[in-house]
Design an enzyme around this catalytic site. Sequence first.
Site, PDB file in Angstrom:
ATOM      1  CB  CYS A   1      11.492  17.664  60.934  1.00 16.18           C
ATOM      2  SG  CYS A   1      12.958  18.054  60.000  1.00 16.18           S
TER       3      CYS A   1
ATOM      4  NE  ARG B   1       9.233  19.537  66.672  1.00 10.14           N
ATOM      5  CZ  ARG B   1       9.489  18.358  67.213  1.00 10.14           C
ATOM      6  NH1 ARG B   1       8.790  17.957  68.243  1.00 10.14           N
ATOM      7  NH2 ARG B   1      10.411  17.586  66.726  1.00 10.14           N
TER       8      ARG B   1
ATOM      9  CD1 TRP C   1      16.744  22.293  62.065  1.00 13.31           C
ATOM     10  CD2 TRP C   1      15.531  24.142  62.187  1.00 13.31           C
ATOM     11  NE1 TRP C   1      17.542  23.288  62.532  1.00 13.31           N
ATOM     12  CE2 TRP C   1      16.846  24.434  62.623  1.00 13.31           C
ATOM     13  CE3 TRP C   1      14.586  25.173  62.181  1.00 13.31           C
ATOM     14  CZ2 TRP C   1      17.225  25.705  63.040  1.00 13.31           C
ATOM     15  CZ3 TRP C   1      14.971  26.427  62.602  1.00 13.31           C
ATOM     16  CH2 TRP C   1      16.278  26.682  63.023  1.00 13.31           C
TER      17      TRP C   1
ATOM     18  CG  ASN D   1      13.358  14.796  63.218  1.00  6.92           C
ATOM     19  OD1 ASN D   1      14.145  15.662  62.864  1.00  6.92           O
ATOM     20  ND2 ASN D   1      13.176  14.471  64.488  1.00  6.92           N
ATOM     21  N   GLY D   2      15.733  13.934  61.164  1.00  9.92           N
ATOM     22  CA  GLY D   2      17.033  13.329  61.450  1.00  9.92           C
ATOM     23  C   GLY D   2      17.963  13.468  60.260  1.00  9.92           C
TER      24      GLY D   2
ATOM     25  CD  GLU E   1      27.594  31.228  76.776  1.00  6.20           C
ATOM     26  OE1 GLU E   1      27.973  32.299  76.286  1.00  6.20           O
ATOM     27  OE2 GLU E   1      26.457  30.774  76.596  1.00  6.20           O
TER      28      GLU E   1
ATOM     29  CE  LYS F   1      23.417  30.864  77.593  1.00  7.20           C
ATOM     30  NZ  LYS F   1      23.860  32.011  76.822  1.00  7.20           N
TER      31      LYS F   1
ATOM     32  CD  GLU G   1      21.499  35.415  77.384  1.00  5.94           C
ATOM     33  OE1 GLU G   1      22.178  34.416  77.176  1.00  5.94           O
ATOM     34  OE2 GLU G   1      21.006  36.089  76.470  1.00  5.94           O
TER      35      GLU G   1
ATOM     36  CG  HIS H   1      47.096  42.410  86.019  1.00  6.16           C
ATOM     37  ND1 HIS H   1      48.374  42.868  86.261  1.00  6.16           N
ATOM     38  CD2 HIS H   1      47.234  41.113  85.634  1.00  6.16           C
ATOM     39  CE1 HIS H   1      49.244  41.903  86.006  1.00  6.16           C
ATOM     40  NE2 HIS H   1      48.570  40.825  85.630  1.00  6.16           N
TER      41      HIS H   1
ATOM     42  CE  LYS I   1      17.443  31.295  69.852  1.00  4.86           C
ATOM     43  NZ  LYS I   1      18.460  31.018  70.892  1.00  4.86           N
TER      44      LYS I   1
HETATM   45  O1  M6R Z   1      22.099  33.942  66.198  1.00  2.44           O
HETATM   46  P1  M6R Z   1      23.477  34.311  66.653  1.00  2.44           P
HETATM   47  O2  M6R Z   1      24.275  33.143  67.114  1.00  2.44           O
HETATM   48  O3  M6R Z   1      24.225  35.127  65.624  1.00  2.44           O
HETATM   49  O4  M6R Z   1      23.252  35.270  67.894  1.00  2.44           O
HETATM   50  C1  M6R Z   1      24.321  35.915  68.498  1.00  2.44           C
HETATM   51  C2  M6R Z   1      23.912  36.485  69.831  1.00  2.44           C
HETATM   52  O5  M6R Z   1      22.903  37.447  69.660  1.00  2.44           O
HETATM   53  C3  M6R Z   1      23.412  35.391  70.786  1.00  2.44           C
HETATM   54  O6  M6R Z   1      24.374  34.400  70.978  1.00  2.44           O
HETATM   55  C4  M6R Z   1      23.046  35.994  72.154  1.00  2.44           C
HETATM   56  O7  M6R Z   1      24.202  36.426  72.793  1.00  2.44           O
HETATM   57  C5  M6R Z   1      22.282  34.953  72.992  1.00  2.44           C
HETATM   58  N1  M6R Z   1      21.113  35.534  73.571  1.00  2.44           N
HETATM   59  C6  M6R Z   1      23.102  34.390  74.083  1.00  2.44           C
HETATM   60  O8  M6R Z   1      22.414  33.505  74.893  1.00  2.44           O
END
Ligand code: M6R
Length: 618
Positions: free
Chosen positions: A2, A27, A75, A101-102, A487, A491, A494, A510, A613
């Site tokens: 928040c 934020r 938030w 906040n918290g 993962e 990262k 992307e 394989h 996002k």
């Molecule tokens: O909001 P969500 O967790 O449902 O989003 C899922 C994916 O779109 C999200 O994790 C995406 O892969 C990210 N950009 C990864 O860093």
Amino acid sequence: MCGIVGYVGGQSALDVVVEGLRRLEYRGYDSAGVALLADGKLATDKKAGKLANLESSLAESPLPAATTGIGHTRWATHGGPTDRNAHPHLDCTGSVAVIHNGIIENFALLRAELEGRGHQMSSDTDTEVVAHLLEEETRGNGEAVDLADAMRRVCRRLEGSFTLVATHVDAPELVVGARRNSPLVAGRGNGENFLASDVAAFITHTREAVELGQDQVVEVTAKSITVTDFDGNPGESREYHVEWDLSAAEKGGYDYFMLKEIDEQPQAVADTMLGRLGADGRLHLDEMRLSDDDLRAVDKIIVIACGTAFHAGLVAKYAIEHWTRIPCEVELASEFRYRDPVLTRSTLIVAISQSGETMDTLMALRHAREQQARVLAICNTNGSTIPRESDAVLYTHAGPEVAVASTKGYLTQIVACFLVGLYLAQVRGTKFGDEIRAVVDDLRGMPAKISDVLASMDPVRALGRELRDATSVLFLGRHVGYPTALEGALKLKELAYMHAEGFAAGELKHGPIALIEDGVPVIAVVPSPRGRGVLHDKVVSNLQEVRARGARTIVIAEEGDTAVEPYADTVIRIPQSPTLLQPLLSTVPLQVFACEMADARGHDVDQPRNLAKSVTVE
Ligand code: M6R
């Protein structure tokens, strides 16, 4: 989390507070509100949604002019993002206004006590109890109200983490703040002073700031800033000059939100456990909304999620099956409904989503509910569509994640999955109490270990710069190291727009081993040699195989694991931890590596090309 602003001075408090809230908009938040002290009364307005909603409301029904005020962007954690749950919260008499906040961990107990003494609650928040406690502590006995003293007494009764700011009709031209494990900073102006959750809120008015210490209360008038501890002893605080410009201030001095969010992970992980791990070693998931009988009836679990959240689901599978012996599948949400999955009333769907708005996950959960399955959402965004449409929800408390690439969202999803697994084991009796307690103790130690990893990232950053011109990076792992490898590769794709792939290390021979040639960087996540030693030795063998074919090997291994050294060009050390919990540590260097490499390649780290996002289309 928040956003908080407080002001006392000669300007219009409303203008200063709303401007401050605007500076904190980055934020993320779901509602906003203000309270002004005008003519011996509190005037408030609060609205769900964007700050613009509050501003329109204020334009339609202006508040009286005032020079003392507080404001908040929320938030949501306890209670959905609605007008009534928006801050400020008032006491029964309308004399005290509080923003927070918290998370106040013992709010349920305090609320029950307050209601027992006749207080009327008008929200679902944990925050509101503070307004009523302050009401009791300032109740007229003929003496002038000492709001700071009341705040100190209230804080001594609170458990959890909090920044609180309050104002009282009988203490004019005063704003009082308090903090424990949550940020609060004062701004020293000329004939005016400020309080805020970060300096961005007042940087256009003053660059002279006072950083408050842990467990401190601050009294702010137009002329003074007085700091004490919770017992009223003079408190130590640090005065400093803010050098950042506004954009740097919004990012807390970091170049990117992603870097800030990576560093927030110890706190985010701790907050996600807050109030859920009892001192008795038992788990308390009070907000889960599925009865113990429902949970005992579950005969199959299917995790659905996308992207990074899917990787959290892969980690969940190892933990849930190990602790509960319930079969657990993990499926990409975008594939789920098209294969006509077998679902019954006893199937528990766990839908993981940071945003709570991912369309693929939403459509999958709707399909599951149509087939009578129960859905438990793990989500970071209170009041979003996925938890709203689920039978139960467990919120992660990562706070807003601004960078498109998920970091703290991911670690907190893993923690939430662990909590679900342990809770199921507790309810179904598949683990003894002391076994659960041992895992709980290990989990409690993770924030400090994540901080240790973060403190040793310089060599990882150097590596990211050194390998900036690589054409491909491969990631290997076994067991929970496999999702970590996936993962790490995601990262890098992307952020650095680079070919990267994660493999189950045993799968190399394989096919994928054909990709290995001289100098190809291979990052291997090595499990702990303790506990599941076989797993460790197998990954070390895989390491030898790729090194023998010319790969440049970068190894993430536990402190003290010397067996990897002969086969590693670079070793990145992480603290020792039980294998199942290791992704909370081993993922962090991969986030830092990808971020650094993206920056070295000149990319926009926070907003990578082609990505959003929140992916609200199928
Ligand atoms: O909001 P969500 O967790 O449902 O989003 C899922 C994916 O779109 C999200 O994790 C995406 O892969 C990210 N950009 C990864 O860093």
